[in-house]
Design a protein around this motif. Structure first.
Motif, PDB file in Angstrom:
ATOM      1  N   TYR A  15      57.968  37.789  30.229  1.00 33.09           N
ATOM      2  CA  TYR A  15      58.012  38.294  31.597  1.00 33.09           C
ATOM      3  C   TYR A  15      56.919  39.330  31.851  1.00 33.09           C
ATOM      4  O   TYR A  15      56.585  39.629  32.988  1.00 33.09           O
ATOM      5  N   VAL A  16      56.351  39.866  30.767  1.00 30.09           N
ATOM      6  CA  VAL A  16      55.261  40.827  30.914  1.00 30.09           C
ATOM      7  C   VAL A  16      54.089  40.190  31.660  1.00 30.09           C
ATOM      8  O   VAL A  16      53.345  40.873  32.364  1.00 30.09           O
ATOM      9  N   LEU A  17      53.958  38.867  31.522  1.00 30.54           N
ATOM     10  CA  LEU A  17      52.863  38.152  32.190  1.00 30.54           C
ATOM     11  C   LEU A  17      52.853  38.424  33.688  1.00 30.54           C
ATOM     12  O   LEU A  17      51.803  38.551  34.302  1.00 30.54           O
ATOM     13  N   PHE A  18      54.060  38.508  34.258  1.00 29.24           N
ATOM     14  CA  PHE A  18      54.169  38.779  35.694  1.00 29.24           C
ATOM     15  C   PHE A  18      53.480  40.091  36.045  1.00 29.24           C
ATOM     16  O   PHE A  18      52.780  40.188  37.057  1.00 29.24           O
ATOM     17  N   LEU A  19      53.675  41.101  35.201  1.00 26.52           N
ATOM     18  CA  LEU A  19      53.037  42.387  35.457  1.00 26.52           C
ATOM     19  C   LEU A  19      51.542  42.315  35.214  1.00 26.52           C
ATOM     20  O   LEU A  19      50.737  42.931  35.920  1.00 26.52           O
ATOM     21  N   LEU A  20      51.142  41.517  34.217  1.00 25.68           N
ATOM     22  CA  LEU A  20      49.722  41.388  33.891  1.00 25.68           C
ATOM     23  C   LEU A  20      48.953  40.752  35.034  1.00 25.68           C
ATOM     24  O   LEU A  20      47.811  41.102  35.305  1.00 25.68           O
ATOM     25  N   LEU A  21      49.596  39.784  35.720  1.00 30.54           N
ATOM     26  CA  LEU A  21      48.886  39.004  36.724  1.00 30.54           C
ATOM     27  C   LEU A  21      48.936  39.602  38.126  1.00 30.54           C
ATOM     28  O   LEU A  21      48.445  39.005  39.069  1.00 30.54           O
ATOM     29  N   SER A  54      62.840  50.431  31.568  1.00 24.64           N
ATOM     30  CA  SER A  54      61.996  51.476  31.013  1.00 24.64           C
ATOM     31  C   SER A  54      60.717  50.889  30.423  1.00 24.64           C
ATOM     32  O   SER A  54      59.616  51.404  30.643  1.00 24.64           O
ATOM     33  N   SER A  55      60.848  49.782  29.680  1.00 21.87           N
ATOM     34  CA  SER A  55      59.678  49.172  29.049  1.00 21.87           C
ATOM     35  C   SER A  55      58.707  48.613  30.072  1.00 21.87           C
ATOM     36  O   SER A  55      57.484  48.742  29.919  1.00 21.87           O
ATOM     37  N   ALA A  56      59.246  47.980  31.126  1.00 20.50           N
ATOM     38  CA  ALA A  56      58.374  47.412  32.155  1.00 20.50           C
ATOM     39  C   ALA A  56      57.597  48.523  32.860  1.00 20.50           C
ATOM     40  O   ALA A  56      56.417  48.368  33.185  1.00 20.50           O
ATOM     41  N   LEU A  57      58.234  49.670  33.072  1.00 18.30           N
ATOM     42  CA  LEU A  57      57.553  50.804  33.696  1.00 18.30           C
ATOM     43  C   LEU A  57      56.426  51.306  32.810  1.00 18.30           C
ATOM     44  O   LEU A  57      55.331  51.608  33.287  1.00 18.30           O
ATOM     45  N   VAL A  58      56.686  51.368  31.500  1.00 15.18           N
ATOM     46  CA  VAL A  58      55.638  51.796  30.579  1.00 15.18           C
ATOM     47  C   VAL A  58      54.464  50.821  30.616  1.00 15.18           C
ATOM     48  O   VAL A  58      53.301  51.220  30.644  1.00 15.18           O
ATOM     49  N   ALA A  59      54.797  49.510  30.680  1.00 14.64           N
ATOM     50  CA  ALA A  59      53.749  48.497  30.704  1.00 14.64           C
ATOM     51  C   ALA A  59      52.864  48.652  31.944  1.00 14.64           C
ATOM     52  O   ALA A  59      51.633  48.637  31.855  1.00 14.64           O
ATOM     53  N   ILE A  60      53.488  48.843  33.118  1.00 14.50           N
ATOM     54  CA  ILE A  60      52.709  48.920  34.353  1.00 14.50           C
ATOM     55  C   ILE A  60      51.943  50.235  34.416  1.00 14.50           C
ATOM     56  O   ILE A  60      50.838  50.306  34.952  1.00 14.50           O
ATOM     57  N   PHE A  61      52.508  51.270  33.826  1.00 13.67           N
ATOM     58  CA  PHE A  61      51.839  52.571  33.785  1.00 13.67           C
ATOM     59  C   PHE A  61      50.577  52.491  32.922  1.00 13.67           C
ATOM     60  O   PHE A  61      49.505  52.942  33.323  1.00 13.67           O
ATOM     61  N   SER A  62      50.730  51.848  31.760  1.00 14.62           N
ATOM     62  CA  SER A  62      49.577  51.752  30.857  1.00 14.62           C
ATOM     63  C   SER A  62      48.531  50.806  31.413  1.00 14.62           C
ATOM     64  O   SER A  62      47.347  50.909  31.117  1.00 14.62           O
ATOM     65  N   ARG A  63      48.948  49.870  32.279  1.00 18.62           N
ATOM     66  CA  ARG A  63      48.024  48.879  32.834  1.00 18.62           C
ATOM     67  C   ARG A  63      46.872  49.555  33.569  1.00 18.62           C
ATOM     68  O   ARG A  63      45.729  49.126  33.473  1.00 18.62           O
ATOM     69  N   TYR A  64      47.178  50.631  34.325  1.00 16.70           N
ATOM     70  CA  TYR A  64      46.118  51.256  35.104  1.00 16.70           C
ATOM     71  C   TYR A  64      45.055  51.890  34.247  1.00 16.70           C
ATOM     72  O   TYR A  64      43.867  51.818  34.540  1.00 16.70           O
ATOM     73  N   TYR A  65      45.488  52.497  33.140  1.00 13.98           N
ATOM     74  CA  TYR A  65      44.516  53.146  32.265  1.00 13.98           C
ATOM     75  C   TYR A  65      43.700  52.109  31.506  1.00 13.98           C
ATOM     76  O   TYR A  65      42.507  52.275  31.289  1.00 13.98           O
ATOM     77  N   ILE A  66      44.368  50.996  31.163  1.00  7.69           N
ATOM     78  CA  ILE A  66      43.640  49.943  30.457  1.00  7.69           C
ATOM     79  C   ILE A  66      42.683  49.224  31.402  1.00  7.69           C
ATOM     80  O   ILE A  66      41.549  48.902  31.037  1.00  7.69           O
TER      81      ILE A  66
END
Lengths: 149, 279
Positions: A15-21, A54-66
């Motif tokens: 499901y992380v793919l959804f956040l990636l895309l 919580s994990s999805a929030l961390v993923a989207i938060f780190s996405r901006y810096y990456i």
């Protein structure tokens, strides 16, 4: 997805793919709420209140810096999307690989919440990250087939 | 104050992230609270309904296997029928049924969702309050024990599987009645760890592990599994054994929910004694 069993150390969470895309132009604040919503829905189905949120929030938060770190010199083009077709395989490996790894490290350590299981969780993080990445990579061929052929 | 607001607006992304993260942690910490467990789990009607549809499809493909298991159990039960036993030729033979009270009642149920690859695994069953299911009832399959009910809605219930970080069930060795407790270490869905078996026990590979009376939830004597290997760590007065579970928790489909009719009585007595001793 939780019915796919590949041994207890390989647990992909695609499901992380959804956040990636998510497109580049989605506002930061909106993307946080999208992650919140996605996490809550996944939590409902996995019986793990709050863990995926919580994990999805961390993923989207780190996405901006990456995204900032891996951006091309002249910024992102308006028409492109953050997927493997538009940005190329090498870019996608750095981008998706690091976000998936951050997400999985955070998720599995929070899930176990014990230091006695440090190494078994580490093994789970590494194997699951690789499998999630492969699933995410392959899923894109399904979604974008018509658009690019 | 003005500076604070300016600071918050400037860093709104991080502030909002932290705020939402706090919400997520609140959900996590409250997982056992009434609201938390009631809203965010799979006994919720919408989610359970979705799982029911998926389970119906899956069940169709597993019919053959399931038939075999049920047929075996039928044969076993048929062996217990009264007509299989010769009558005792005694004239003054009466069976006083009133001497016995039924302690455990069984309700048959179907598993509509299960998982084995998390650290906390749950089952969702298609029976609930309307079928007389309550919290803390035991769940068994024809092959062995499966889990414990934690939450019920009108027509569904969700249960902790044996493969759950926080579950530990009191067990005993069948041959010498030494007590131990069984819990899951998260490595494989086929094995659990049996701890606290005293070292004077002559434990062997292949020994049968059954539930004990101490658990209060499971009836005594249900099969849990067999000893696969055991070891004694240095300076540890107890054995730790690896137990191969007799029920396959990945494929579990038809289960029975067991109600202990004396549980309330036992619990209230135990808490009463406890509070009296504490005061």
């Amino acid at each position: 997805m939780q019915h796919i069993y590949l041994g207890s150390y390989i647990v992909p969470y695609p499901y992380v793919l959804f956040l990636l895309l998510l497109p580049f132009e989605v506002p930061k604040i909106a993307s946080l709420f999208i992650a919140l919503l996605l996490g809550v829905v996944i939590d409902l189905f996995c019986n793990s209140s709050g863990l995926h949120t919580s994990s999805a929030l961390v993923a989207i938060f780190s996405r901006y810096y990456i995204l900032k770190y891996v951006s091309p010199r002249d910024g992102y083009d308006a028409a492109v999307q953050p997927n493997v077709y538009d940005m190329g395989l090498q870019w996608f490996i750095t981008y998706a690989g690091s976000i998936i790894f951050i997400h999985h490290t955070y998720f599995f350590y929070l899930e176990a919440f014990r230091f006695t299981e440090f190494f078994s969780v580490l093994l789970r993080v590494i194997l699951s990250s690789v499998s999630t990445f492969l699933v995410c990579y392959l899923l894109q061929f399904l979604f974008y087939k018509n658009q690019y052929k | 104050m003005r500076n604070l607001i300016a600071f918050l607006i400037k860093h709104n992304f991080i502030v909002l992230f932290l705020l939402l993260q706090v919400i997520a942690f609140w959900l996590m910490v409250n997982r056992n609270g009434y609201q938390g467990s009631h809203v965010l789990n799979t006994s919720n009607a919408a989610v359970a309904g979705a799982y029911q549809t998926a389970a119906n499809t899956k069940e169709y493909f597993a019919l053959k296997n399931e038939n075999d298991i049920l047929a075996n159990e039928n044969a076993m039960l048929r062996n217990l029928l009264k007509s299989n036993y010769a009558a005792i030729p005694l004239k003054s033979y009466t069976l006083k049924d009133t001497l016995y009270m039924q302690q455990y009642t069984y309700t048959s149920a179907k598993v509509v969702n299960t998982s084995v690859n998390k650290r906390r695994n749950y089952l969702t069953l298609n029976v609930g309050k309307n079928q007389g299911i309550e919290k803390d009832m035991a769940i068994i399959s024809p092959e062995g024990i499966v889990g414990i009910v934690v939450d019920v809605s009108a027509n569904y219930s969700s249960a902790m599987s044996l493969l759950h970080k926080d579950v530990s069930v009191n067990c005993q060795l069948k041959k010498d009645n030494n007590y131990g407790s069984i819990s899951w270490d998260g490595s494989s869905y086929e094995y659990c760890l049996l701890t606290d078996i005293p070292t004077h026990s002559r434990i062997k590979k292949g020994d049968t592990v059954i539930t004990s009376e101490l658990s209060g939830i499971f009836p005594q004597g249900l099969i849990v599994g067999t000893i696969e290997s055991f070891e004694r760590k240095q300076n540890d007065p107890f054995y730790t054994a690896k137990v191969k579970l007799s029920s396959n928790l990945k494929k579990v489909n038809h289960v029975y929910v067991i109600k202990n009719k004396f549980k309330n009585e036992r619990d209230s007595l135990e808490t009463k004694t406890q509070t009296q001793l504490d005061n």
